[in-house]
Design a protein around this motif. Structure first.
Motif, mmCIF file in Angstrom:
data_model
loop_
_atom_site.group_PDB
_atom_site.id
_atom_site.type_symbol
_atom_site.label_atom_id
_atom_site.label_comp_id
_atom_site.label_asym_id
_atom_site.label_seq_id
_atom_site.Cartn_x
_atom_site.Cartn_y
_atom_site.Cartn_z
ATOM 1 N N PHE A 125 10.449 3.367 9.700
ATOM 2 C CA PHE A 125 10.052 4.767 9.677
ATOM 3 C C PHE A 125 10.977 5.489 8.700
ATOM 4 O O PHE A 125 12.196 5.459 8.869
ATOM 5 N N SER A 126 10.387 6.121 7.691
ATOM 6 C CA SER A 126 11.191 6.750 6.634
ATOM 7 C C SER A 126 10.901 8.237 6.559
ATOM 8 O O SER A 126 9.753 8.663 6.615
ATOM 9 N N GLN A 127 11.981 9.038 6.417
ATOM 10 C CA GLN A 127 11.854 10.461 6.175
ATOM 11 C C GLN A 127 12.095 10.791 4.703
ATOM 12 O O GLN A 127 12.132 11.953 4.331
ATOM 13 N N GLN A 128 12.297 9.784 3.882
ATOM 14 C CA GLN A 128 12.427 9.998 2.442
ATOM 15 C C GLN A 128 11.199 9.423 1.747
ATOM 16 O O GLN A 128 10.631 8.416 2.164
ATOM 17 N N SER A 129 10.771 10.081 0.695
ATOM 18 C CA SER A 129 9.604 9.649 -0.046
ATOM 19 C C SER A 129 10.035 8.910 -1.307
ATOM 20 O O SER A 129 11.212 8.869 -1.657
ATOM 21 N N GLN B 49 0.858 -1.171 0.000
ATOM 22 C CA GLN B 49 0.000 0.000 0.000
ATOM 23 C C GLN B 49 0.902 1.231 0.000
ATOM 24 O O GLN B 49 2.119 1.124 0.109
ATOM 25 N N ILE B 50 0.315 2.382 -0.106
ATOM 26 C CA ILE B 50 1.072 3.629 -0.037
ATOM 27 C C ILE B 50 1.152 4.059 1.425
ATOM 28 O O ILE B 50 0.117 4.223 2.092
ATOM 29 N N TRP B 51 2.365 4.264 1.906
ATOM 30 C CA TRP B 51 2.581 4.687 3.288
ATOM 31 C C TRP B 51 3.016 6.158 3.288
ATOM 32 O O TRP B 51 3.549 6.659 2.302
ATOM 33 N N ARG C 219 4.858 11.688 0.518
ATOM 34 C CA ARG C 219 4.943 12.863 1.394
ATOM 35 C C ARG C 219 3.674 13.694 1.248
ATOM 36 O O ARG C 219 3.238 13.977 0.121
ATOM 37 N N PRO C 220 3.055 14.103 2.359
ATOM 38 C CA PRO C 220 1.825 14.894 2.264
ATOM 39 C C PRO C 220 2.063 16.213 1.535
ATOM 40 O O PRO C 220 3.132 16.819 1.643
#
Length: 414
Positions: free
Chosen positions: A98-102, A34-36, A140-141
């Motif tokens: 947990f990722s901070q990169q998209s 899915q898209i996280w 990323r939102p």
């Protein structure tokens, strides 16, 4: 002829079982497709398979990915499954990413070491397997910059505490500030660190953050506590800017924010004393203090043997050799000094009694240390983090078992 056909069937059956065993993956990774969101907990599992019961704990060499944190959560679950009429033991381990990169984040192939038996009995076999690579799609939102550190959670709490309360103060005064963040379904390591910018007349000392994770009735809660110490070095009016914490709520698909207000200090300059009044002491006071010092020195010289013995006993009690060796070993691990760590390990081991049983994680970490010292790779490439963690866990387990054993001992004079 009938015997010949029976032999052929037996051989084909044996060959089929061998092919099935060869086709069974010893390690498998499973991630929901899915898209996280950036900063969101991405759960995944790693399943280990063996033809017999598992022994000891599995050791995972988790990969290092830029701007990504992977942690192990919970305890493994053991089950079994039938494959072509043969029973296989399955051990399922839970992880969180947990990722901070998209974009598409790739989890590279990594190694797992575990031990198992053939069936329920028999000798234990050590096995090493590769967990296959996997990919996760991260989004990323809208409205969030790629440089922003984003926390994704549906519940976020923020508190701060000052000691003393800020306000008017003298030059050189020190203030302590504690900022606590708590978020659901987020590890404490993925919470945002505080900003380090301060005005020119203020100096900031940033303490080591306290990061904890706890599981409570199925909920995963991460906490980060930061301690900031401000020293007011120059006179004047100095303002610490407001700190805005922002998070993304995946259920509401909206941003939330909370702001710690700006803080202003009115710093008064230190006044120089006009003239230091000379301290006049009478000769009698000087003579009394001189006599006291001589008396103390005489007592020390007279009782030197007893004082030295008492000092040695207190030193042994407050700093037992085994505890000193523990601190040396952990210090060597922090400095990644393989030779100092090896020497400390030998010193600690010599202080232990007979029948010492090491955990599989500690044995594996010690083997890595030995290979770095005596193998092909140079000792300077050795990293002590793994050994330090395994050693701490071993000490915690053994000390807890010793405490429990003492509790179970019967009273001497019931």
């Amino acid at each position: 002829m009938r015997v010949f056909f029976c032999l052929i069937l037996l051989l084909m059956s044996s060959l089929t079982r061998t092919l099935v065993a060869a086709e069974v993956e010893p390690a498998r990774i499973q991630i929901k497709e899915q898209i996280w969101w950036v900063g969101q907990q991405v759960p995944f599992t790693v399943q280990l398979r063996a033809p017999g019961s598992f022994s000891g704990a599995a050791v995972f060499s988790l990969p290092e990915i830029p701007r990504v944190v992977i942690i192990k959560t919970g305890s493994p679950v053991v089950s079994s499954e039938e494959i072509e009429g043969k029973t296989w033991f399955v051990q399922t381990h839970d992880f969180a990413l947990f990722s901070q990169q998209s974009g598409t984040v790739t989890i590279p192939e990594f190694t797992v070491r575990f031990s198992h038996k053939d069936g329920f009995t028999g000798p234990v076999h050590d096995q090493s397997a590769q967990v296959p690579a996997a990919q996760v799609k991260i989004e990323r939102p809208s409205g969030s910059s790629a440089q922003d550190f984003l926390v994704t959670t549906n519940s976020f709490k923020l508190t701060e505490r000052w000691d003393p309360q800020p306000g008017t103060a003298a030059q050189g005064a020190v203030f302590h500030r504690t900022i606590t963040q708590e978020a659901d379904q987020v590890t404490g390591m993925a919470l945002v660190p505080p900003p380090e910018g301060v005005p020119a007349g203020v100096r900031l000392y940033l303490g080591q953050p306290r990061v904890t994770d706890k599981t409570e009735r199925g909920d995963f809660i991460g906490t980060r506590v930061d301690t900031l110490t401000y020293q007011l070095q120059e006179a004047g009016t100095w303002t610490l800017p407001a700190i805005r914490y922002q998070w993304w709520d995946p259920e509401k698909k909206a941003f939330g924010s909370q702001t710690l207000p700006a803080v202003t200090f009115q710093v008064k300059a230190m006044t120089t004393a006009e003239t230091e009044a000379p301290v006049v002491q009478s000769n009698n006071i000087v003579y009394v203090w001189g006599a006291v010092v001589l008396l103390v020195l005489a007592l020390i010289f007279w009782q030197w043997g007893r004082i030295r013995g008492l000092s040695e006993r207190l030193k042994q009690r407050w700093h037992p050799p085994a505890r000193v060796a523990e601190r040396k070993l952990l210090a060597g691990c922090r400095k990644n000094d393989a030779r100092a760590t090896e020497a400390a390990w030998q010193e600690w081991q010599n202080r232990q009694g007979t029948g010492l049983v090491l955990s599989s994680e500690l044995q594996a970490a010690l083997q890595d240390l030995q290979r770095s010292l005596y193998g092909a790779s140079p000792a300077r490439d050795w990293q002590g983090t793994k050994l330090a963690q395994a050693f701490r866990e071993f000490l915690h387990t053994t000390q807890g078992a010793e405490t429990e054993r003492r509790r179970e001992l019967p009273a001497l004079n019931p």
